[in-house]
Enzyme design. Structure first.
Site, short mmCIF file in Angstrom:
data_model
loop_
_atom_site.label_atom_id
_atom_site.label_comp_id
_atom_site.label_asym_id
_atom_site.label_seq_id
_atom_site.Cartn_x
_atom_site.Cartn_y
_atom_site.Cartn_z
N GLY A 64 -8.54 7.19 0.47
CA GLY A 64 -7.90 8.31 1.17
C GLY A 64 -6.57 7.95 1.79
O GLY A 64 -6.21 8.45 2.86
N LEU A 65 -5.84 7.03 1.11
CA LEU A 65 -4.48 6.67 1.54
C LEU A 65 -4.37 6.09 2.96
O LEU A 65 -3.46 6.45 3.71
CB LEU A 65 -3.56 7.90 1.45
CG LEU A 65 -2.77 8.05 0.16
CD1 LEU A 65 -2.11 9.44 0.12
CD2 LEU A 65 -1.69 6.99 0.07
N CYS A 111 -2.56 9.67 -6.67
CA CYS A 111 -3.71 9.34 -5.83
C CYS A 111 -4.83 10.36 -6.06
O CYS A 111 -4.62 11.56 -5.88
CB CYS A 111 -3.35 9.33 -4.36
SG CYS A 111 -4.84 9.05 -3.35
N ASN A 142 -13.39 3.79 -5.71
CA ASN A 142 -12.84 3.87 -4.36
C ASN A 142 -12.46 5.30 -4.04
O ASN A 142 -12.10 6.09 -4.92
CB ASN A 142 -11.62 2.95 -4.20
CG ASN A 142 -10.32 3.61 -4.61
OD1 ASN A 142 -9.71 4.35 -3.82
ND2 ASN A 142 -9.90 3.39 -5.85
N LYS A 156 0.86 -1.18 0.00
CA LYS A 156 0.00 0.00 0.00
C LYS A 156 0.90 1.23 0.00
O LYS A 156 1.98 1.23 0.61
CB LYS A 156 -0.90 0.01 1.26
CG LYS A 156 -1.73 1.27 1.44
CD LYS A 156 -2.77 1.47 0.34
CE LYS A 156 -3.47 2.84 0.43
NZ LYS A 156 -4.32 3.11 -0.76
N THR A 157 0.47 2.27 -0.68
CA THR A 157 1.27 3.49 -0.71
C THR A 157 1.46 4.03 0.71
O THR A 157 0.48 4.30 1.41
CB THR A 157 0.61 4.56 -1.58
OG1 THR A 157 0.44 4.04 -2.90
CG2 THR A 157 1.46 5.82 -1.66
O1 HRO Z 1 -5.88 5.35 -1.10
C1 HRO Z 1 -6.51 5.74 -2.10
O2 HRO Z 1 -7.57 6.36 -2.01
C2 HRO Z 1 -6.01 5.50 -3.46
C3 HRO Z 1 -4.72 5.72 -3.86
CL1 HRO Z 1 -3.49 6.19 -2.78
C4 HRO Z 1 -4.36 5.57 -5.22
O3 HRO Z 1 -3.21 5.80 -5.63
N1 HRO Z 1 -5.33 5.20 -6.07
C5 HRO Z 1 -6.59 4.96 -5.70
O4 HRO Z 1 -7.45 4.62 -6.54
N2 HRO Z 1 -6.92 5.11 -4.37
#
Ligand code: HRO
Length: 307
Positions: free
Chosen positions: A71-72, A126, A68, A44-45
């Protein structure tokens, strides 16, 4: 018959892996990807501090597509670096970002100084942080960030891009990316700010229902981005294809467009890590039907019509 592939001198037993954000937030989930038939994983980022993310419901999906606005949510860069240093493998991907350029640099300094010896995927796309635009739609900012990042990072690093829709934008982005020793470019992140409606109401809670669209609905856009960058980027920059992969045929098309690795998001969310067994088998069957023995037999060899 082999699905082996290579990015930044790393060899992988298959060309299929998870997409960042899906089944990769905790070490338990990441271990399950490692135990599956996926080639490797991307985390996950991660941001400088742990984040809870947006209020729920924040994901709705099926095999036709998904929306989705997570929100990271993530456990913070230290969590992922600790876990990765225990694994001590050079073939794993760590996804990172920051909510400002300063935070991106702070996180990457940590990664550069850590024992981590895998690949870094810098997420510049994101779509779901309230009040924050997608970095890679601001070309000047992206350029500035890459200049600073490559002044101190010498570990293999690639960028995760949002989808672009205009051929001139592909030219402009490629002209920037080609100035840097990127190991890879990952196209595409979700298509930002779509709306799903159920009955008379938005499907997810954050941002009045606006969120990133993934899955089958975005395959055409993903393939176009993979191929447009394949046509424009230096040969030294590998391409990871992401978007709309739910079958071996989908992966085959990404590779035909130029992808060296193919990531699976929405379909992994819906089916779980056992999907990789099916996808590997289906991709092999697709290759057999064309007489191909390995990825390099057809990677990038998309055919055009005459005249
Ligand atoms: O966490 C997210 O809302 C999210 C990220 Cl970081 C992203 O890079 N791409 C995405 O579709 N959701």
């Amino acid at each position: 018959m082999t699905l082996t592939t290579q990015i930044a001198n790393q060899h992988f037993k298959s060309c299929l892996m998870n997409a960042a954000g899906v089944h990769c937030q905790t070490r338990e989930e990441l271990n399950e990807i490692l135990d599956s038939q996926a080639a490797t994983f991307v985390t996950k980022t991660a941001t400088s501090q742990a984040r809870k993310g947006n209020p729920e419901p924040r994901y709705v999906g099926n095999l036709h597509g998904s929306i989705n606005s997570m929100g990271l949510p993530n456990l913070g860069i230290d969590y992922y670096l600790d876990y990765l240093s225990e694994l001590d493998r050079s073939d794993l991907f760590l996804s990172v970002t920051g909510l400002s350029k300063e935070e991106i640099y702070q996180v990457l300094h940590k990664v550069q100084d850590a024992s981590f010896n895998g690949l870094i995927e810098l997420n510049l796309s994101c779509p779901n942080v309230v009040g924050k635009p997608q970095t890679a739609y601001d070309f000047e900012l992206m350029h500035e960030i890459l200049i600073e990042v490559f002044s101190f990072v010498n570990k293999p690093l690639g960028v995760k891009l949002p989808p672009y829709f205009d051929l001139v934008h592909f030219d402009q982005v490629a002209a920037i990316l080609n100035q840097f020793p990127l190991s890879f470019v990952n196209s595409v992140n979700s298509i930002g700010n779509g709306l799903w409606i159920q009955d008379q109401t938005v499907a997810i809670k954050p941002k009045q229902g606006f969120g990133g669209i993934g899955g089958a609905a975005i395959k055409a856009t993903a393939l176009a981005n993979v191929h447009a960058f394949y046509q424009r980027l230096n040969d030294s920059i590998a391409i990871i294809g992401t978007g709309g992969v739910a079958s071996g045929r989908d992966a085959f098309e990404h590779i035909l467009c130029g992808a060296s690795m193919v990531q699976v998001g929405t379909a992994l969310m819906e089916e779980g890590p056992q999907i990789f067994e099916r996808l590997n088998q289906e991709l092999k069957a697709e290759m057999t039907s064309y007489g191909y023995q390995k990825i390099e037999d057809y990677r990038g060899k998309l055919q055009y019509m005459e005249g």
